[in-house]
Design a protein around this motif. Structure first.
Motif, PDB file in Angstrom:
ATOM      1  N   GLU A  45       0.819  -1.222   0.000  1.00 44.13           N
ATOM      2  CA  GLU A  45       0.000   0.000   0.000  1.00 44.13           C
ATOM      3  C   GLU A  45       0.854   1.274   0.000  1.00 44.13           C
ATOM      4  O   GLU A  45       0.630   2.157  -0.832  1.00 44.13           O
ATOM      5  N   PRO A  46       1.841   1.404   0.905  1.00 46.16           N
ATOM      6  CA  PRO A  46       2.668   2.618   0.828  1.00 46.16           C
ATOM      7  C   PRO A  46       3.476   2.719  -0.458  1.00 46.16           C
ATOM      8  O   PRO A  46       3.669   3.820  -0.988  1.00 46.16           O
ATOM      9  N   PHE A  47       3.941   1.573  -0.987  1.00 54.14           N
ATOM     10  CA  PHE A  47       4.693   1.630  -2.234  1.00 54.14           C
ATOM     11  C   PHE A  47       3.790   2.045  -3.394  1.00 54.14           C
ATOM     12  O   PHE A  47       4.185   2.845  -4.246  1.00 54.14           O
ATOM     13  N   ALA A  48       2.570   1.521  -3.435  1.00 54.96           N
ATOM     14  CA  ALA A  48       1.635   1.899  -4.494  1.00 54.96           C
ATOM     15  C   ALA A  48       1.300   3.381  -4.436  1.00 54.96           C
ATOM     16  O   ALA A  48       1.125   4.042  -5.465  1.00 54.96           O
ATOM     17  N   LYS A  49       1.234   3.942  -3.219  1.00 57.70           N
ATOM     18  CA  LYS A  49       0.868   5.347  -3.056  1.00 57.70           C
ATOM     19  C   LYS A  49       2.048   6.286  -3.274  1.00 57.70           C
ATOM     20  O   LYS A  49       1.899   7.344  -3.884  1.00 57.70           O
ATOM     21  N   TYR A  50       3.228   5.903  -2.780  1.00 58.05           N
ATOM     22  CA  TYR A  50       4.357   6.841  -2.759  1.00 58.05           C
ATOM     23  C   TYR A  50       5.550   6.410  -3.609  1.00 58.05           C
ATOM     24  O   TYR A  50       6.503   7.188  -3.756  1.00 58.05           O
ATOM     25  N   GLY A  51       5.529   5.189  -4.141  1.00 56.91           N
ATOM     26  CA  GLY A  51       6.675   4.706  -4.901  1.00 56.91           C
ATOM     27  C   GLY A  51       6.833   5.405  -6.247  1.00 56.91           C
ATOM     28  O   GLY A  51       5.874   5.942  -6.815  1.00 56.91           O
ATOM     29  N   HIS A  52       8.044   5.376  -6.766  1.00 57.68           N
ATOM     30  CA  HIS A  52       8.346   5.977  -8.075  1.00 57.68           C
ATOM     31  C   HIS A  52       7.613   5.195  -9.160  1.00 57.68           C
ATOM     32  O   HIS A  52       7.659   3.965  -9.205  1.00 57.68           O
ATOM     33  N   VAL A  53       6.939   5.910 -10.037  1.00 56.25           N
ATOM     34  CA  VAL A  53       6.111   5.253 -11.058  1.00 56.25           C
ATOM     35  C   VAL A  53       6.937   4.319 -11.931  1.00 56.25           C
ATOM     36  O   VAL A  53       6.444   3.287 -12.404  1.00 56.25           O
ATOM     37  N   GLY A  54       8.202   4.654 -12.149  1.00 51.70           N
ATOM     38  CA  GLY A  54       9.042   3.830 -13.002  1.00 51.70           C
ATOM     39  C   GLY A  54       9.430   2.496 -12.399  1.00 51.70           C
ATOM     40  O   GLY A  54       9.905   1.600 -13.095  1.00 51.70           O
ATOM     41  N   MET A  55       9.219   2.348 -11.080  1.00 53.42           N
ATOM     42  CA  MET A  55       9.587   1.115 -10.406  1.00 53.42           C
ATOM     43  C   MET A  55       8.407   0.162 -10.228  1.00 53.42           C
ATOM     44  O   MET A  55       8.590  -1.013  -9.921  1.00 53.42           O
ATOM     45  N   LYS A  56       7.193   0.651 -10.387  1.00 51.30           N
ATOM     46  CA  LYS A  56       6.024  -0.117  -9.953  1.00 51.30           C
ATOM     47  C   LYS A  56       5.802  -1.390 -10.758  1.00 51.30           C
ATOM     48  O   LYS A  56       5.521  -2.448 -10.185  1.00 51.30           O
ATOM     49  N   GLU A  57       5.912  -1.328 -12.068  1.00 52.38           N
ATOM     50  CA  GLU A  57       5.648  -2.540 -12.868  1.00 52.38           C
ATOM     51  C   GLU A  57       6.625  -3.649 -12.501  1.00 52.38           C
ATOM     52  O   GLU A  57       6.227  -4.805 -12.319  1.00 52.38           O
ATOM     53  N   GLN A  58       7.903  -3.297 -12.350  1.00 53.92           N
ATOM     54  CA  GLN A  58       8.929  -4.292 -12.016  1.00 53.92           C
ATOM     55  C   GLN A  58       8.646  -4.942 -10.660  1.00 53.92           C
ATOM     56  O   GLN A  58       8.688  -6.168 -10.517  1.00 53.92           O
ATOM     57  N   VAL A  59       8.329  -4.129  -9.651  1.00 50.10           N
ATOM     58  CA  VAL A  59       8.114  -4.652  -8.299  1.00 50.10           C
ATOM     59  C   VAL A  59       6.820  -5.455  -8.224  1.00 50.10           C
ATOM     60  O   VAL A  59       6.801  -6.575  -7.710  1.00 50.10           O
TER      61      VAL A  59
END
Length: 505
Positions: A103-117
């Motif tokens: 949840e915190p990563f989805a809200k605050y994470g860098h958009v460029g990292m989300k698909e990979q993670v």
């Protein structure tokens, strides 16, 4: 690779999925594996955990555009509940991943990292966790010593963290650290960074594994941090890092009831079954009045936890900023974990000698539920913060009578009429810390009973709410009695003088 245009979850509605998931867990825990034996060992066997993760339960906390189910809190809480019906440890593993990473990563994470993670979670059964707590700064997060400095292409993070669930097993971590300025001083604000254990320069060293008292399935330990991460691994707060941390922790606390729900229901189901079957002196256990008191109290815990789940589902999505929800979040976390442990204690008592085994449901429940009252903010601290926050609001409104204030307060106005007599007293101007703790326990129960009233208005079982009202009223009377007792006893640090009974016989 995940086909983002056609998420895999669309082939199965959530109601179908959760029913199948409950059945899958019941089969694994009760038929395929001897979980009573597994519960006595540290960690879960990789094959066992892999079969659980085959159904992608963590997809509930991944956005739809990345192949997940859409991060609906209602669904997240049902997955936590399904897991805790079979194993509180498994539910906590899911809770750590959902509330403290995804949840915190989805809200605050860098958009460029989300698909990979997110892809690693869906396709490779990855796990993630959060690192805040340090050896010398447990609840004092604002003084953490883990620090970072800026590099040309990223950040260098150094420090120590301990008691992180999934120590040595998580693939990803969100690590909290304070910036070290040019003078070598640590700034007040806190930042969070993503680390990926698959990258050598981001690996976090486990210096020690702890022999935790319960929750054997979850590894805990001491972690040494000396890593370098790229710029894209820093989380992006909407204002300050401190507000990001509060938003994350409050959201997690509001979702604790998901873990409590299945756990309390299992204790209730097993206790009812046992009390129907067990006979003592020609009576079935459930025919005894004292047993009825205990069973009804577990049902009250079940009702309050249900109400908290409903409330959390409504207010704790990542679209909502809950950084300011300290009063309701702290009330929910503290009370639901108290209810979990109390329910386990009563289930153990009802089970008799059989319950006094670590491989018995009730015995294991007592040990496993106890740390929930300590981690992510000890309940004593949270209840005290609830009382301090309410006291501040009362001073702002120039009100000294607790009943009159709670009648006007949004979180309690609907519950106050049920307990008017108990709440009609003057809030102390300068209460002792022990009295603040008691006041927090009172206020938290009124807040959470209002959630039950709201759920009852939506159609929830009125008889269960009536049972709950009686138990909450009893608790309030007990706590008010503690306040009026004015117990100011303090411990004697050097107590042994004239304190050996044998000298006086």
């Amino acid at each position: 690779m995940i086909n983002i245009a056609a998420p895999t979850h669309e082939v199965q509605r959530f109601d179908v999925f959760i029913k199948a998931f409950r059945k899958h867990l019941a089969n694994l825990f009760n038929a395929r594996y001897d979980y009573n034996a597994l519960s006595l060992k540290r960690g879960l066997p990789p094959s066992f955990l892999s079969e659980i993760m085959d159904m992608q339960p963590l997809a509930v906390a991944i956005p739809e555009n990345f192949g997940g189910r859409g991060m609906h809190v209602r669904e997240c809480l049902q997955v936590l509940s399904a897991a805790s019906y079979e194993s509180l440890s498994l539910s906590l593993i899911f809770g750590i991943n959902i509330a403290l990473f995804l949840e915190p990563f989805a809200k605050y994470g860098h958009v460029g990292m989300k698909e990979q993670v997110f892809n690693k979670f869906l396709e490779h059964k990855a796990m993630g966790g959060l690192m805040i707590t340090e050896p010398n700064y447990g609840s004092d997060a604002l003084n953490m010593q883990t620090c970072y400095t800026e590099l040309e292409a990223g950040y260098r993070i150094k420090g120590e963290k301990h008691w992180q669930g999934l120590t040595g097993e998580a693939d990803f971590w969100l690590v909290a650290a304070r910036r070290k300025n040019e003078q070598g001083e640590l700034v007040r604000d806190i930042d969070f960074f993503l680390t990926d254990n698959a990258c050598a320069e981001q690996q976090i060293e486990v210096k020690q594994r702890f022999n935790s008292l319960g929750l054997y399935a979850i590894p805990y330990g001491l972690n040494h941090i000396d890593v370098e991460v790229p710029m894209t691994h820093r989380l992006n707060p909407e204002s300050t890092g401190l507000k990001l941390m509060l938003d994350t922790l409050h959201r997690s606390r509001l979702q604790f009831p998901g873990m409590g729900m299945g756990f309390i229901k299992r204790l209730l189901d097993e206790s009812l079954r046992h009390c129907k079957e067990r006979q003592v002196a020609g009576l079935r256990l459930y025919e005894m009045d004292a047993v009825q008191f205990q069973l009804s109290r577990i049902q009250a815990a079940y009702t309050l936890c249900s109400a908290m789940c409903s409330y959390g589902a409504a207010v704790s999505s990542i679209e909502q900023d809950v950084s300011g929800n300290g009063i309701d979040a702290n009330s929910v976390k503290a009370l639901v974990t108290d209810l979990m442990h109390e329910s386990a204690q009563m289930a153990l008592q009802l089970s008799g000698a059989n319950g006094y085994r670590l491989d018995h449901l009730a015995g294991r429940a007592v040990v496993d539920s106890r740390p929930f009252q300590i981690f992510e903010g000890s309940n004593e601290m949270l209840y005290t913060q609830v009382a301090e926050s309410v006291a501040k609001l009362m001073r702002k409104h120039k009100e000294q009578n607790l009943l009159r204030f709670l009648k006007t307060y949004t979180l309690t106005a609907q519950a106050v009429p049920y307990f008017a007599k108990s709440l009609d007293f003057t809030f102390p101007e300068q209460p002792k810390k022990r009295d603040l703790l008691t006041l927090g326990r009172i206020i938290a129960r009124v807040i959470c009973f209002q959630m039950a009233v709201v759920l009852q208005d939506a159609g929830f079982n009125r008889e269960l709410v009536a049972i709950t009202q009686k138990h909450v009223e009893m608790d309030l009377e007990m706590f008010v009695g503690q306040l009026h007792a004015n117990n100011d006893a303090v411990a004697l640090m050097d107590y042994e003088e004239q304190a050996s009974w044998a000298d006086f016989v």
